[in-house]
Design a protein around this motif. Structure first.
Motif, mmCIF file in Angstrom:
data_model
loop_
_atom_site.group_PDB
_atom_site.id
_atom_site.type_symbol
_atom_site.label_atom_id
_atom_site.label_comp_id
_atom_site.label_asym_id
_atom_site.label_seq_id
_atom_site.Cartn_x
_atom_site.Cartn_y
_atom_site.Cartn_z
ATOM 1 N N TYR A 276 0.834 -1.204 0.000
ATOM 2 C CA TYR A 276 0.000 0.000 0.000
ATOM 3 C C TYR A 276 0.870 1.255 0.000
ATOM 4 N N TYR A 286 -6.883 4.856 -7.893
ATOM 5 C CA TYR A 286 -7.643 4.769 -6.640
ATOM 6 C C TYR A 286 -8.735 3.715 -6.708
ATOM 7 N N TYR A 289 -8.316 0.623 -4.423
ATOM 8 C CA TYR A 289 -8.338 0.685 -2.973
ATOM 9 C C TYR A 289 -9.662 0.227 -2.379
ATOM 10 N N ILE A 308 -6.816 2.682 4.528
ATOM 11 C CA ILE A 308 -7.210 2.727 3.123
ATOM 12 C C ILE A 308 -8.568 3.380 2.927
ATOM 13 N N GLU A 311 -9.198 6.738 1.367
ATOM 14 C CA GLU A 311 -8.838 6.877 -0.043
ATOM 15 C C GLU A 311 -10.000 6.531 -0.979
#
Length: 714
Positions: A276, A286, A289, A308, A311
């Motif tokens: 990550y 993105y 994620y 995470i 995000e």
């Protein structure tokens, strides 16, 4: 044959599906590349690992042979790519080694364009699997595989150098051995070495002499060597490969499956954290994620999921946020505060799966609920309702997050939802059941006890009926939908627990609801008798069997201690008939213990007899029969205890002069072993009886409230 053309023998696929598939089960997807060793599928290129027939070119007047480039001086064959060094044919892919055509996928030999779904499958050479090279497979692939698994670099290096030397002598322009597959699934030596968690030095030596693009080879399961390292969780091996070629971090195939996603799928915490961090430095897309965060929650990596989740954009990860809530709803154990001893903690570390931090699961739930404050009301309800399932052209919602949590007994999850959105307590599922119907059907007393905290609203909630006109008492009369009541010892105590539930719900509903009938025309009491008839028979059989066997043991003990009372150690004086050891204090202890054992065993016989002669009505299993059995077992244990102590005392009195004090005392102590064995074997049963009979009364209406108090505890 040109070396670059062999190395860049790609299989190109394009996918627009954004849902990662299940990675279980290796092998190429149906409809993809041909099986190794076979010819090309109609309309496709040549068989994997095979080139065109040497010495032959295209048929005059026709296009090139399948899988080959265009004939010299000609344009590309219909359906093929452009000639090398030329621009792309309109509507086709880019030229070899060039950038992607606007709107098309990436160029051959390059990584996928960020943000696009096109993916390139790069397979190693499979020449060693040809029928005319079986000896090479036996003498090269098998030993090399063994050396890679065991991490013996000297052996592997010797095999590779010998192979490369032979290739140079033949002057056929073929690449080194690292470009060849050594398994049927097209794994190279790097794949094999990376799949072992102990081959760090081996991989370091191997990667040192490789080119960066050599690390991009994939097997038929579309995994690079970094993907296999992500499965094993070896961060050191992953670091070596990432430092060599950072493009490995963002390669995805068909469904955005990256090494980061694979590490999360297999629950490798350290690997997920490393990949990550490196992916963020790389500037990865993105869209990955949201799937990684979901897999982290599924594998209890809540600390990584907390990193995470911020995000994930709300407008793009709507389904994944809904799925994360669904996973949290199923993980009741993730919210329980369990105290582990030192041994359990050490075992968890050895297994590589430490107990999840319950505070992190709660923090993640709070983070989602905080974000939900910006959702419109309908969006919130849609995400809590779950995806629709069509059954007989009727849309149903079997994955309602609220009721999944109720089924799993996830009280803390529900409490957090109700604190944020109190109106959710009125929601019903497709069967028109509220959460308390579900809690009673699965026997989750912690959720049921919330009724005591909502005031007069409980009178309206408990009066609701489901689609089959079942009241809350009807549901309590049915068998539990899970095995929560199976942890009670014996059928009789399972019946006791179900009677306690029935009586508790009966006291909660309006009195006239006890005579309400459902669609089958049954009242709650009739339904209870119908569904528990088999358990009633089993309970009676278990109770009689236990009582009869215990009474037999008690009878034997009474017989023995009664006889010993008149055949005392040392005997009697011939003149007066008094016991010889009557002035010995130890002998007095023996007599008292023998009398106590006789009294206790005789009393236990009477108690077990009353159990055997009981009428075995439903009400008897609630308190009468369990209490009698518990008292009888306790008296039996005490009678055995006093009998064995009496034996030890009498042995010491008689033989401590004949043997030395140590031997006599040791044998007396060893005579207490049956007491210890009996206690270890039967104490769990006595403990379950006590908790089922007396402790179960505290199951309902606990003094400590949960709903509107901070840090609720179960």
């Amino acid at each position: 044959m040109d070396e670059s053309s062999d190395i860049n023998n790609y299989h190109v696929t394009t996918s627009t599906n954004e849902t990662p598939p299940n990675l279980e089960g290796p092998g190429p997807a149906p409809g993809q590349g041909p099986a190794p060793g076979q010819g090309p599928a109609p309309g496709q290129g040549p068989a994997l690992g095979q080139g065109p027939v040497q010495g032959q070119g295209p048929v005059p007047g026709q296009g090139p042979a399948p899988g080959q480039g265009p004939a010299p001086g000609q344009g590309p064959a219909p359906g093929q790519g452009p000639a090398q060094g030329q621009g792309p044919v309109p509507g086709q892919g880019p030229a070899l080694g060039q950038g992607p055509v606007p709107g098309q996928g990436p160029a051959l030999g390059q990584g996928p364009t960020p943000g696009q779904a096109a993916s390139v499958l790069r397979l190693p050479r499979q020449d060693l699997f040809a029928d005319d090279r079986r000896q090479d497979f036996i003498h090269i692939c098998s030993p090399l595989y063994k050396a890679a698994i065991e991490g013996v670099w000297e052996t592997a290096n010797e095999i590779m150098q010998q192979f490369n030397q032979n290739q140079n002598q033949n002057q056929d322009g073929r690449p080194p051995l690292v470009h060849y597959a050594i398994t049927d699934n097209c794994e190279t030596i790097l794949h094999i070495a990376a799949s072992s968690s102990r081959n760090t030095d081996f991989v370091r030596n191997l990667v040192r002499d490789m080119e960066p693009e050599d690390l991009l080879y994939q097997n038929l399961s579309k995994n690079t060597a970094l993907c296999l390292a992500a499965m094993t969780g070896n961060v050191d091996i992953a670091t070596i490969m990432v430092n060599k070629n950072r493009e490995l971090l963002t390669i995805d195939f068909e469904s955005h499956i990256t090494p980061l996603y694979i590490a999360a799928l297999y629950g490798k915490r350290d690997m997920v954290n490393y990949l990550y961090d490196e992916t963020r430095r790389q500037g990865g897309p993105y869209t990955h994620y949201k799937w990684v965060c979901l897999k982290c929650v599924e594998t209890d990596l809540f600390d990584v999921a907390l990193r995470i989740f911020p995000e994930i954009p709300d407008n793009d990860g709507a389904n994944e946020i809904r799925d994360i809530l669904g996973v949290l709803a199923r993980k009741a154990s993730a919210f329980e505060e369990t105290k582990q001893d030192l041994m359990s903690s050490m075992m968890g570390c050895f297994k590589g799966r430490p107990h999840p931090n319950t505070g992190e699961a709660m923090k993640l739930l709070d983070l989602i609920l905080t974000r939900s404050e910006t959702w419109p009301k309908q969006v919130l309800h849609n995400r809590l309702r779950g995806p629709v399932t069509i059954i007989n052209r009727i849309g149903t919602y079997p994955a309602r997050i609220l009721f999944i949590a109720a089924e799993m007994g996830n009280i803390k999850f529900l409490v957090e939802l109700f604190r944020k959105y109190p109106d959710l307590i009125w929601k019903v599922n497709d069967n028109k059941q509220n959460i308390f119907h579900v809690a009673v059907s699965h026997r989750h007393e912690s959720i049921y006890n919330l009724l005591y905290e909502i005031g007069s609203m409980k009178d309206l909630i408990v009066a609701q009926k489901d689609r089959d006109e079942n009241t809350l008492l009807h549901i309590a009369a049915k068998n539990a939908k899970n095995n929560r009541l199976q942890d009670v010892s014996g059928a009789a105590f399972r019946m006791q627990r179900r009677l306690l539930w029935y009586k508790e719900v009966e006291s909660m509903i309006p009195p006239h609801y006890t005579e309400k009938r459902n669609k089958d025309g049954l009242t709650p009491s009739e339904l209870f008798s119908q569904t528990h008839n088999k358990l009633l028979i089993e309970s009676e059989k278990w109770m009689k069997g236990t009582a009869s066997k215990c009474m037999l043991v008690a009878t034997l003990i009474a017989t023995v201690v009664f006889g010993v009372a008149f055949t005392i150690p040392g005997g009697y004086e011939q003149n007066h008939g008094y016991p010889i050891f009557r002035h010995n204090p130890v002998f007095i202890v023996f007599v008292v213990l023998d009398a106590i054992s006789l009294i206790l065993s005789a009393t236990s016989i009477l108690v077990f007899l009353s159990v055997l002669t009981s009428r075995y009505a439903l009400e008897d299993f609630k308190e009468s029969l369990p209490k009698k059995l518990m008292v009888g077992l306790t008296l039996l244990f005490l009678s055995i205890l006093t009998m064995m102590i009496a034996f030890s005392v009498s042995f010491f009195v008689l033989y401590h002069h004949k043997f030395n004090l140590f031997i006599g005392g040791s044998i007396s102590v060893l005579a207490l072993l049956p007491i210890v064995v009996y206690g270890l074997l039967h104490f769990p049963l006595l403990k379950d009886m006590y908790h089922s009979t007396y402790g179960s009364k505290s199951l309902f209406n606990p003094k400590k409230q949960m709903l509107y108090y901070k840090n609720p505890t179960v």
